[in-house]
Design a protein around this motif. Sequence first.
Motif, short mmCIF file in Angstrom:
data_model
loop_
_atom_site.label_atom_id
_atom_site.label_comp_id
_atom_site.label_asym_id
_atom_site.label_seq_id
_atom_site.Cartn_x
_atom_site.Cartn_y
_atom_site.Cartn_z
N VAL A 174 0.82 -1.21 0.00
CA VAL A 174 0.00 0.00 0.00
C VAL A 174 0.86 1.26 0.00
O VAL A 174 0.57 2.24 -0.70
CB VAL A 174 -0.96 -0.01 1.22
CG1 VAL A 174 -1.68 1.33 1.36
CG2 VAL A 174 -1.97 -1.13 1.06
N THR A 175 1.95 1.26 0.78
CA THR A 175 2.74 2.48 0.95
C THR A 175 4.03 2.49 0.14
O THR A 175 4.65 3.55 -0.01
CB THR A 175 3.10 2.66 2.43
OG1 THR A 175 3.95 1.58 2.84
CG2 THR A 175 1.85 2.68 3.29
N ALA A 176 4.46 1.32 -0.32
CA ALA A 176 5.74 1.19 -1.02
C ALA A 176 6.90 1.57 -0.11
O ALA A 176 7.99 1.92 -0.58
CB ALA A 176 5.77 2.01 -2.30
N ASN A 177 6.68 1.52 1.19
CA ASN A 177 7.70 1.86 2.18
C ASN A 177 8.36 0.58 2.67
O ASN A 177 7.70 -0.30 3.20
CB ASN A 177 7.06 2.63 3.34
CG ASN A 177 8.11 3.22 4.28
OD1 ASN A 177 9.27 2.84 4.26
ND2 ASN A 177 7.69 4.19 5.08
N THR A 178 9.66 0.50 2.48
CA THR A 178 10.37 -0.74 2.83
C THR A 178 10.44 -0.98 4.33
O THR A 178 10.84 -2.07 4.76
CB THR A 178 11.80 -0.70 2.28
OG1 THR A 178 12.47 0.48 2.77
CG2 THR A 178 11.80 -0.67 0.75
N VAL A 179 10.06 0.01 5.14
CA VAL A 179 10.07 -0.21 6.58
C VAL A 179 9.11 -1.32 6.98
O VAL A 179 9.31 -1.98 8.01
CB VAL A 179 9.71 1.11 7.32
CG1 VAL A 179 8.24 1.47 7.16
CG2 VAL A 179 10.08 1.03 8.80
N LEU A 182 6.19 -9.57 -3.34
CA LEU A 182 7.52 -8.99 -3.17
C LEU A 182 8.22 -8.84 -4.52
O LEU A 182 8.86 -7.81 -4.80
CB LEU A 182 8.36 -9.88 -2.25
CG LEU A 182 8.08 -9.80 -0.75
CD1 LEU A 182 8.93 -10.82 0.00
CD2 LEU A 182 8.37 -8.39 -0.23
N ALA A 183 8.09 -9.87 -5.34
CA ALA A 183 8.71 -9.81 -6.67
C ALA A 183 8.08 -8.69 -7.50
O ALA A 183 8.79 -7.95 -8.22
CB ALA A 183 8.56 -11.15 -7.38
N ASN A 184 6.75 -8.54 -7.42
CA ASN A 184 6.09 -7.47 -8.18
C ASN A 184 6.59 -6.10 -7.73
O ASN A 184 6.89 -5.22 -8.57
CB ASN A 184 4.58 -7.54 -7.98
CG ASN A 184 3.96 -8.73 -8.70
OD1 ASN A 184 4.52 -9.24 -9.69
ND2 ASN A 184 2.80 -9.19 -8.22
N MET A 185 6.70 -5.89 -6.43
CA MET A 185 7.14 -4.60 -5.91
C MET A 185 8.60 -4.34 -6.27
O MET A 185 8.97 -3.22 -6.66
CB MET A 185 6.96 -4.57 -4.40
CG MET A 185 5.51 -4.61 -3.94
SD MET A 185 4.58 -3.14 -4.40
CE MET A 185 5.36 -1.90 -3.34
N GLN A 186 9.44 -5.34 -6.16
CA GLN A 186 10.86 -5.16 -6.45
C GLN A 186 11.13 -5.00 -7.94
O GLN A 186 12.15 -4.42 -8.33
CB GLN A 186 11.64 -6.33 -5.87
CG GLN A 186 11.64 -6.35 -4.34
CD GLN A 186 12.19 -7.63 -3.76
OE1 GLN A 186 12.57 -8.54 -4.51
NE2 GLN A 186 12.24 -7.72 -2.43
#
Length: 250
Positions: free
Chosen positions: A62-67, A121-125
Amino acid sequence: RTRLFFNMGLLLVVLIIRLSMSIFTSVLQHNVSINSLTLRDDINGLQSAMIDQETGIRGYIVTANTVFLEPFNRGHEQYLATLGHLHELLGVNNFSNTRAALPEVEIQADTWYQNYARVQLANMQNGQRALALLENTIQQGKMLFDRYRLVATHLQDASHLDVEQQQNWIDALNFVATSVSLVLSLLVILLLWRMFTHFAHSLYRQLAILEDTSNSLGEGNFSTRVPELESLELSQLGKTFNAMAIALQQ
C-alpha cells in the motif's frame, strides 16, 4: 506383638505407596502444565508471526515503504523458529490431535507465502506495483490467508482438546491412586480391628479361666488347676495359682 508389627508395617507400606503416587502425579501434573503452556505459546506464536507477515506485506504494497518489510521478515523468521520448536514439543509429548492438525497449517501457510507473499515482493521489487495493487491479486491473498486462519483455528481447537485429555488422564490417575490407597488403608484398619478383637476375646477368656479357678479354690476345691494360658503374664499368674492350690491341698 508380631501381628501388631505386621499390620503397622502394612500401614506404613500403604503410606509410602500413597506418598510415592502423590509425588509421581505431582511431577506429571507439573510437566503437563509446562508442556500445555508451551504448546499454547507456540501456537499463539505461529499465529502472531503469520499476522506480522500479512500486515507487513500489505503495508509494503500500500505504501511502497520498505520499513514494512522489517515486520514481514521478522515474522517469517519467527514462524520458522516457532514451527521447529513446536515439532520438537510434539515429538516428545502425546499431543496427537495437534500433531494431526499441524501439517495442514504448514501447507496453508506455505501456500500463502509462496503464491502470494513472495509473488507480491517480486512485483514490488520489479517495479510492478500496479500489478501488486490489483483487486484480484489482493483478493487472492485474502482468500489464501483466510484458508490459513481456518486451519489455524482447527489447530487451536486440537491443542485445547489435547490439553483437556492430558488433564483428564492426570485426574483419572489421581482418582485411581486415591482409591487404591483408601482401599488398602481400609484393609489394614480391618486387619487391625480383627487383631484387637481376637486379642480382647482371648484376654477375656483367659481372665474368665483365672476367675473360675479362684472361685473354685475359694470353695475349697484345691484340686483345681489353671491350664496353660496364651498370655505370658497371665500364664505366670496361673502358675502362681497352681502353686497356691498345691500348697493348700497338701
